[in-house]
Motif scaffolding. Structure first.
Motif, PDB file in Angstrom:
ATOM      1  N   ALA A  97      14.652  14.456   1.846  1.00 46.10           N
ATOM      2  CA  ALA A  97      15.497  14.184   0.684  1.00 46.10           C
ATOM      3  C   ALA A  97      14.654  13.724  -0.503  1.00 46.10           C
ATOM      4  CB  ALA A  97      16.536  13.118   1.034  1.00 46.10           C
ATOM      5  N   LEU A  98      13.642  12.914  -0.230  1.00 43.08           N
ATOM      6  CA  LEU A  98      12.766  12.429  -1.296  1.00 43.08           C
ATOM      7  C   LEU A  98      11.976  13.583  -1.910  1.00 43.08           C
ATOM      8  CD1 LEU A  98      11.554  10.150  -2.946  1.00 43.08           C
ATOM      9  CD2 LEU A  98       9.957   9.726  -1.068  1.00 43.08           C
ATOM     10  N   ALA A  99      11.464  14.454  -1.067  1.00 45.34           N
ATOM     11  CA  ALA A  99      10.697  15.599  -1.568  1.00 45.34           C
ATOM     12  C   ALA A  99      11.565  16.489  -2.455  1.00 45.34           C
ATOM     13  CB  ALA A  99      10.136  16.395  -0.400  1.00 45.34           C
ATOM     14  N   ARG A 100      12.795  16.706  -2.035  1.00 46.40           N
ATOM     15  CA  ARG A 100      13.712  17.525  -2.838  1.00 46.40           C
ATOM     16  C   ARG A 100      13.984  16.878  -4.192  1.00 46.40           C
ATOM     17  NH1 ARG A 100      17.661  18.826   2.242  1.00 46.40           N
ATOM     18  NH2 ARG A 100      16.676  20.782   2.910  1.00 46.40           N
ATOM     19  N   GLU A 101      14.160  15.562  -4.176  1.00 47.23           N
ATOM     20  CA  GLU A 101      14.429  14.860  -5.429  1.00 47.23           C
ATOM     21  C   GLU A 101      13.223  14.903  -6.352  1.00 47.23           C
ATOM     22  OE1 GLU A 101      16.386  12.610  -8.368  1.00 47.23           O
ATOM     23  OE2 GLU A 101      17.117  13.779  -6.652  1.00 47.23           O
ATOM     24  N   VAL A 102      12.038  14.742  -5.792  1.00 46.75           N
ATOM     25  CA  VAL A 102      10.823  14.812  -6.602  1.00 46.75           C
ATOM     26  C   VAL A 102      10.705  16.184  -7.252  1.00 46.75           C
ATOM     27  CG1 VAL A 102       8.296  14.921  -6.483  1.00 46.75           C
ATOM     28  CG2 VAL A 102       9.513  13.043  -5.366  1.00 46.75           C
ATOM     29  N   ARG A 103      10.880  17.238  -6.483  1.00 48.85           N
ATOM     30  CA  ARG A 103      10.749  18.584  -7.055  1.00 48.85           C
ATOM     31  C   ARG A 103      11.809  18.841  -8.117  1.00 48.85           C
ATOM     32  NH1 ARG A 103       8.862  24.301  -4.519  1.00 48.85           N
ATOM     33  NH2 ARG A 103       9.280  25.515  -6.405  1.00 48.85           N
TER      34      ARG A 103
ATOM     35  N   ARG B 202      13.337  16.674 -10.035  1.00 43.98           N
ATOM     36  CA  ARG B 202      13.036  15.914 -11.250  1.00 43.98           C
ATOM     37  C   ARG B 202      11.864  16.513 -12.011  1.00 43.98           C
ATOM     38  NH1 ARG B 202      14.523  10.532 -11.714  1.00 43.98           N
ATOM     39  NH2 ARG B 202      13.212  10.537 -13.574  1.00 43.98           N
ATOM     40  N   LEU B 203      10.863  16.989 -11.291  1.00 40.34           N
ATOM     41  CA  LEU B 203       9.725  17.630 -11.950  1.00 40.34           C
ATOM     42  C   LEU B 203      10.171  18.865 -12.711  1.00 40.34           C
ATOM     43  CD1 LEU B 203       6.996  17.372  -9.151  1.00 40.34           C
ATOM     44  CD2 LEU B 203       6.994  16.159 -11.342  1.00 40.34           C
ATOM     45  N   GLU B 204      10.949  19.708 -12.064  1.00 41.00           N
ATOM     46  CA  GLU B 204      11.394  20.945 -12.706  1.00 41.00           C
ATOM     47  C   GLU B 204      12.347  20.657 -13.855  1.00 41.00           C
ATOM     48  OE1 GLU B 204      10.897  24.074  -8.997  1.00 41.00           O
ATOM     49  OE2 GLU B 204      12.833  23.079  -9.287  1.00 41.00           O
ATOM     50  N   ALA B 205      13.199  19.633 -13.699  1.00 42.87           N
ATOM     51  CA  ALA B 205      14.085  19.246 -14.799  1.00 42.87           C
ATOM     52  C   ALA B 205      13.296  18.711 -15.986  1.00 42.87           C
ATOM     53  CB  ALA B 205      15.075  18.188 -14.320  1.00 42.87           C
ATOM     54  N   GLY B 206      12.099  18.166 -15.707  1.00 43.66           N
ATOM     55  CA  GLY B 206      11.249  17.650 -16.767  1.00 43.66           C
ATOM     56  C   GLY B 206      10.333  18.700 -17.374  1.00 43.66           C
ATOM     57  N   GLY B 207      10.532  19.956 -16.997  1.00 43.20           N
ATOM     58  CA  GLY B 207       9.755  21.039 -17.565  1.00 43.20           C
ATOM     59  C   GLY B 207       8.441  21.328 -16.880  1.00 43.20           C
ATOM     60  N   VAL B 208       8.228  20.743 -15.686  1.00 45.23           N
ATOM     61  CA  VAL B 208       6.992  20.970 -14.948  1.00 45.23           C
ATOM     62  C   VAL B 208       7.114  22.229 -14.100  1.00 45.23           C
ATOM     63  CG1 VAL B 208       5.409  20.020 -13.225  1.00 45.23           C
ATOM     64  CG2 VAL B 208       6.497  18.498 -14.909  1.00 45.23           C
ATOM     65  N   ASP B 209       6.111  23.069 -14.136  1.00 40.78           N
ATOM     66  CA  ASP B 209       6.073  24.291 -13.324  1.00 40.78           C
ATOM     67  C   ASP B 209       5.451  23.940 -11.975  1.00 40.78           C
ATOM     68  OD1 ASP B 209       5.906  26.812 -12.274  1.00 40.78           O
ATOM     69  OD2 ASP B 209       4.388  27.555 -13.677  1.00 40.78           O
TER      70      ASP B 209
ATOM     71  N   ALA C  25       0.823  -1.218   0.000  1.00 37.76           N
ATOM     72  CA  ALA C  25       0.000   0.000   0.000  1.00 37.76           C
ATOM     73  C   ALA C  25       0.850   1.258   0.000  1.00 37.76           C
ATOM     74  CB  ALA C  25      -0.927   0.004   1.204  1.00 37.76           C
ATOM     75  N   VAL C  26       1.979   1.211   0.711  1.00 36.02           N
ATOM     76  CA  VAL C  26       2.885   2.352   0.777  1.00 36.02           C
ATOM     77  C   VAL C  26       4.145   2.021  -0.012  1.00 36.02           C
ATOM     78  CG1 VAL C  26       4.224   3.866   2.284  1.00 36.02           C
ATOM     79  CG2 VAL C  26       1.997   3.017   3.035  1.00 36.02           C
ATOM     80  N   ILE C  27       4.513   2.895  -0.928  1.00 33.31           N
ATOM     81  CA  ILE C  27       5.680   2.670  -1.790  1.00 33.31           C
ATOM     82  C   ILE C  27       6.897   3.312  -1.144  1.00 33.31           C
ATOM     83  CG2 ILE C  27       6.662   3.116  -4.071  1.00 33.31           C
ATOM     84  CD1 ILE C  27       3.684   3.219  -5.043  1.00 33.31           C
ATOM     85  N   ALA C  28       7.892   2.470  -0.797  1.00 34.20           N
ATOM     86  CA  ALA C  28       9.063   2.947  -0.067  1.00 34.20           C
ATOM     87  C   ALA C  28      10.262   3.225  -0.966  1.00 34.20           C
ATOM     88  CB  ALA C  28       9.452   1.927   1.004  1.00 34.20           C
ATOM     89  N   ASP C  29      10.274   2.644  -2.160  1.00 40.28           N
ATOM     90  CA  ASP C  29      11.425   2.812  -3.049  1.00 40.28           C
ATOM     91  C   ASP C  29      11.454   4.242  -3.602  1.00 40.28           C
ATOM     92  OD1 ASP C  29      13.603   1.325  -4.749  1.00 40.28           O
ATOM     93  OD2 ASP C  29      12.468   2.570  -6.151  1.00 40.28           O
ATOM     94  N   ALA C  30      12.530   4.972  -3.286  1.00 49.97           N
ATOM     95  CA  ALA C  30      12.610   6.385  -3.661  1.00 49.97           C
ATOM     96  C   ALA C  30      12.579   6.589  -5.165  1.00 49.97           C
ATOM     97  CB  ALA C  30      13.870   7.004  -3.066  1.00 49.97           C
ATOM     98  N   ASP C  31      13.293   5.758  -5.909  1.00 48.41           N
ATOM     99  CA  ASP C  31      13.330   5.910  -7.370  1.00 48.41           C
ATOM    100  C   ASP C  31      11.945   5.715  -7.977  1.00 48.41           C
ATOM    101  OD1 ASP C  31      16.035   6.407  -7.339  1.00 48.41           O
ATOM    102  OD2 ASP C  31      16.598   4.318  -7.700  1.00 48.41           O
ATOM    103  N   GLU C  32      11.196   4.766  -7.423  1.00 50.79           N
ATOM    104  CA  GLU C  32       9.842   4.528  -7.930  1.00 50.79           C
ATOM    105  C   GLU C  32       8.921   5.704  -7.621  1.00 50.79           C
ATOM    106  OE1 GLU C  32       6.210   1.218  -7.779  1.00 50.79           O
ATOM    107  OE2 GLU C  32       8.047   0.897  -6.601  1.00 50.79           O
ATOM    108  N   VAL C  33       9.053   6.272  -6.430  1.00 50.91           N
ATOM    109  CA  VAL C  33       8.227   7.426  -6.061  1.00 50.91           C
ATOM    110  C   VAL C  33       8.517   8.603  -6.987  1.00 50.91           C
ATOM    111  CG1 VAL C  33       7.758   9.137  -4.265  1.00 50.91           C
ATOM    112  CG2 VAL C  33       7.992   6.729  -3.653  1.00 50.91           C
ATOM    113  N   VAL C  34       9.788   8.839  -7.269  1.00 45.02           N
ATOM    114  CA  VAL C  34      10.169   9.935  -8.167  1.00 45.02           C
ATOM    115  C   VAL C  34       9.601   9.708  -9.559  1.00 45.02           C
ATOM    116  CG1 VAL C  34      12.098  11.081  -9.298  1.00 45.02           C
ATOM    117  CG2 VAL C  34      12.232  10.552  -6.864  1.00 45.02           C
ATOM    118  N   ALA C  35       9.728   8.488 -10.062  1.00 45.94           N
ATOM    119  CA  ALA C  35       9.225   8.177 -11.400  1.00 45.94           C
ATOM    120  C   ALA C  35       7.706   8.326 -11.463  1.00 45.94           C
ATOM    121  CB  ALA C  35       9.640   6.751 -11.790  1.00 45.94           C
ATOM    122  N   ARG C  36       7.016   7.880 -10.429  1.00 43.67           N
ATOM    123  CA  ARG C  36       5.561   8.008 -10.395  1.00 43.67           C
ATOM    124  C   ARG C  36       5.136   9.478 -10.310  1.00 43.67           C
ATOM    125  NH1 ARG C  36       2.593   3.324  -8.685  1.00 43.67           N
ATOM    126  NH2 ARG C  36       1.247   4.567  -7.353  1.00 43.67           N
TER     127      ARG C  36
END
Length: 254
Positions: free
Chosen positions: A234-240, A242-249, A187-198
């Motif tokens: 750290a996960l939140a920073r990575e998500v943001r 990656r989003l901004e690097a992908g062109g997301v505002d 139910a809870v996804i712990a893998d950081a790379d998967e969370v970032v990709a999702r």
């Protein structure tokens, strides 16, 4: 083609007294909206005041994270609360947070149910209606943040309240587009790379794979990052990043 825009929200202020669960200061340097616990599942007056002041300093929007009255169970236990009582308790929580938001020079910008209440109002019309009535009782036309297709958002729209759809990168979905109960494996996804990709998929395609692998359309305007998980900052920073690097505002929805 217009740029993709997404809000990042996190549950903050989830401590009580000397006990603190979330790294509010660090997360407020990443997210654009803060769901602040209002004392019913977590949080106290001093914590609410501190988080509101920090959020105002960083121009982060403040949301009232309303809950069943369940400090011992962190708001995650199923409860049966009469509609009129729930309505009053929702308004009470919003009002309490509004005092501290105003003192910090800002306002409560939206409302989001927490835990068991969040899941209950996906399907329960009476409880969803009580939350909507509570928001109206508190005054103003505050947006409600919730799961796409939920009874909560349907009833809010009928009552003339703004609604904002939300998705979770670190939670598994059923084939029907609801959250998999926390008691179930996976139910809870712990893998950081998967969370970032999702996170990137949710922001750019509006879709995510369910627990069984089927695509689920979400189309959310806000993405929730849980602040009570290990390595949350750290996960939140990575998500943001990656989003901004992908062109997301990345910016607030309100």
């Amino acid at each position: 083609m217009s740029q993709v825009v997404i809000d990042l929200n996190a549950d903050l202020g989830e401590g009580f007294g000397r006990w603190r669960l979330t790294d509010d200061e660090q997360l407020l340097s990443v997210v654009t909206s803060a769901n602040v616990a209002c004392g019913f599942h977590a949080g106290d007056a001093a914590t609410m005041r501190r988080v509101c002041e920090l959020a105002a300093e960083r121009d982060v929007r403040i949301g009232a994270q309303v809950s069943y009255r369940d400090l011992a169970g962190f708001g995650r236990r199923a409860m049966d609360v009469p509609a009129d009582e729930l309505c009053a308790e929702v308004a009470y929580q919003i009002g309490a947070l509004e005092v501290f938001a105003r003192a910090a020079g800002t306002r409560v910008a939206y409302v989001k149910p927490h835990g068991a209440l969040y899941n209950r109002v996906v399907r329960d019309e009476e409880q969803a209606g009580a939350v909507v009535d509570g928001v109206i009782l508190a005054g103003g036309q505050l947006p409600l943040l919730g799961l796409p297709g939920s009874r909560l958002l349907d009833m809010a729209e009928k009552a003339g309240l703004p609604t904002v759809t939300e998705a979770f990168a670190d939670r598994a979905y059923t084939d029907e587009g609801t959250l998999v109960p926390r008691a179930r494996a996976g139910a809870v996804i712990a893998d950081a790379d998967e969370v970032v990709a999702r996170s990137l998929a949710l922001a750019t395609t509006g879709s995510v794979a369910s627990l069984t692998g089927r695509p689920v359309d979400v189309g959310a305007r806000s993405l929730c990052l849980h602040g009570d998980t290990p390595g949350a900052v750290a996960l939140a920073r990575e998500v943001r990043a990656r989003l901004e690097a992908g062109g997301v505002d990345v910016r607030p929805f309100s």
